[in-house]
Scaffold this active site. Structure first.
Site, PDB file in Angstrom:
ATOM      1  CD  GLU A  91      47.242  20.836  53.529  1.00  0.00           C
ATOM      2  OE1 GLU A  91      47.893  20.243  54.420  1.00  0.00           O
ATOM      3  OE2 GLU A  91      46.054  20.588  53.272  1.00  0.00           O
ATOM      4  CD  GLU A  94      47.321  15.464  53.182  1.00  0.00           C
ATOM      5  OE1 GLU A  94      47.005  14.717  54.123  1.00  0.00           O
ATOM      6  OE2 GLU A  94      48.217  16.307  53.251  1.00  0.00           O
TER       7      GLU A  94
END
Ligand code: PNW
Length: 493
Positions: A399, A210
């Site tokens: 995720e 991220e």
């Protein structure tokens, strides 16, 4: 002595599983017998996932390992942040967290009991290079050697993330962390070093987890480590250096890893959903996806910043070279996507950019975290846009999961039916994607167990296993049974 401790815990775990009405036999050893066949619903093939679909769980180093001062580990920016910033909701820290550094064998057993075939974890850079660069610390790397051996002995395939936000503090002190491209280079050196030493057992590597969140929350909003609120020009440069670090690491992993090692990013793409699935709205959502991810996935996959992105940066435009862009867009083997929430619902309009972002009504539903809007369609559109826009052939959902209130009931069990509702609906959309031919190869549920949820401390729980942080006892929630059943049937249950 340690045998007694482990077997007591094991027993406690097994008791909890059976209290939830679940067999404690690992899924893969439970060959479906005649009686078991009978209770399977008569599902059409279309409700299942492709054969060989990889089911996994995910965690990250700082959120679970603890042992922050052990075996020569250096301090990270998160260590500094939790101890000095006052920005952690419950004033906690992750000095111990899940004590996974010492309990990793038990935690691998938890994975085994779910039936997962893959595990995504991250490597703590400051364990391997306590100063960020320079002399490596073999004792730090040894932890991952032990973990890998344990995973492989249990038939669980390791997927390693090189950077899940725990930058060595020394690099922050020395040159402002990601504000300097020296950090991008140090990251590549570390990634190459790790790939060389663990590449005999790790075949899949994610570079940075991220990019967008670490840039924005760490250097822009200041709520994550290193807690800075930089002005826009510097923030642009941080973002560029992070993307550059990704590209340099891709090259270093290929240069130092074994032939055939696979590498890619794990990005939380800004997911744009066509508000109504008309061809015009779908096209508008694709345009929006490309523009709203311009600084991350778009530049990684196209090797250029979009015109709109550069125009928007205006006088704050960043400094970069053509060579930077070719490094950032080094060929990757897959794209990892963290998918939690629908960032935008898009409607096609006849304006310059070709889309408008619908405002969210106050009544829009949320799960347990302040940002976690419920929009299961995100799980369909995120990978579909990536496959369509950039012709990506391999995608992993790196995720997906949710925090929930998770109060134990009177009988001690956690009946987290809201988490199950969330997962079931997201998985239905993932199944829609795979049956439409979107090339999603696997799914990593966040998270294996409750852990240190960054600035929310231990207040938000994301695990399939509940963790009592006073005793370190792990207990399966009802969602653990849901996931186990899903894996066993390779279909949404
Ligand atoms: C991810 N959002 O963070 C991180 O990779 C994990 O370390 C973290 O524990 C998990 O999700 C749950 O928070 C995100 O605002 C944080 O959309 C925020 C967002 C997405 C992901």
């Amino acid at each position: 002595m340690s045998f007694n401790r482990i077997s007591r815990r094991q027993f406690a775990g097994m008791a909890a599983w059976s209290a939830l009405g679940i067999s404690t036999k690992p899924a893969e050893s439970g060959q479906a017998g005649a009686s078991k066949e009978k209770r399977l619903p008569d599902r059409s093939l279309s409700s299942g996932f492709p054969g060989g679909f990889l089911w996994g769980t995910a965690t990250s180093a700082y959120q679970i390992e603890g042992a922050v001062n052990e075996d020569g580990r250096g301090p990270s920016i998160w260590h500094r942040h939790v101890h000095t910033s006052g920005k952690i909701l419950d004033h906690s820290n992750a000095d111990v967290a899940n004590d996974h550094y010492h309990r990793y064998k038990e935690d691998v057993r938890l994975m085994k009991a779910l039936g997962v075939k893959a595990y995504r974890f991250s490597i703590a850079w400051p364990r391997v290079f306590p100063e960020g660069a320079g002399s490596p610390n073999p004792k730090g790397l040894d932890f991952y050697n032990r973990l890998l051996d344990e995973l492989l002995a249990n038939d669980i395939e390791p997927f390693a993330t090189m950077y899940h936000w725990d930058l060595p503090q020394a690099l922050q002190d020395r040159h402002g962390g990601w504000l300097s491209r020296d950090t991008s280079k140090a990251f590549a050196d570390y990634a190459g070093y790790v790939a060389e030493r663990l590449g005999d057992r790790v075949k899949h590597i994610f570079t940075i987890n991220e990019c967008s969140r670490l840039v924005y929350l760490g250097y822009g909003a200041g709520s994550d480590a290193p807690g800075l609120e930089l002005p826009q020009p510097e923030l642009n440069q941080v973002r560029h250096n992070v993307a550059l670090g990704h590209g340099l690491a891709v090259q270093a992993v290929r240069a130092h890893g074994r032939v055939g090692i696979r590498v890619g990013p794990a990005e939380n793409i800004v997911t744009c959903i066509p508000a109504i699935e008309t061809p015009a709205n779908i096209r508008a959502a694709e345009i929006a996806t490309r523009e709203l991810n311009a600084g991350y996935l778009t530049v990684m996959l196209e090797g250029k910043y979009t015109d709109a992105f550069l125009a928007h940066a205006g006088k704050n435009a960043l400094k970069y070279t053509a060579e930077d862009l070719s490094v950032i867009s080094s060929p990757i083997d897959f794209v990892g996507l963290n998918v939690y929430t629908p960032e935008h619902y898009v409607v096609a309009v006849d304006n310059e950019q070709g889309f408008t972002l619908a405002p969210f009504p106050a009544s829009f539903p949320y799960m347990g975290s302040a940002w976690s809007k419920i929009g299961p369609e995100a799980m369909y559109w995120a990978p579909r846009h990536v496959a369509k826009l950039w012709d990506v052939k391999s995608i992993y959902i790196t995720e997906n999961g949710t925090s929930a209130a998770d109060e134990p009931a009177a009988d001690g069990n956690v009946y987290d039916v809201d988490r199950i509702m969330y997962l079931r609906n997201y998985l239905i959309h993932l199944q829609r994607a795979t049956s439409d031919g979107v090339p999603v190869l696997g799914y990593f549920l966040w998270s294996l167990m409750d852990n240190f949820e960054w600035s929310d401390g231990f207040e938000k729980r994301y695990g399939l296993y509940r963790v009592d942080f006073n005793t370190q006892r792990r207990t399966p929630k009802l969602s653990a049974s849901f996931y186990r059943e899903t894996i066993e049937r390779n279909a949404v249950v």
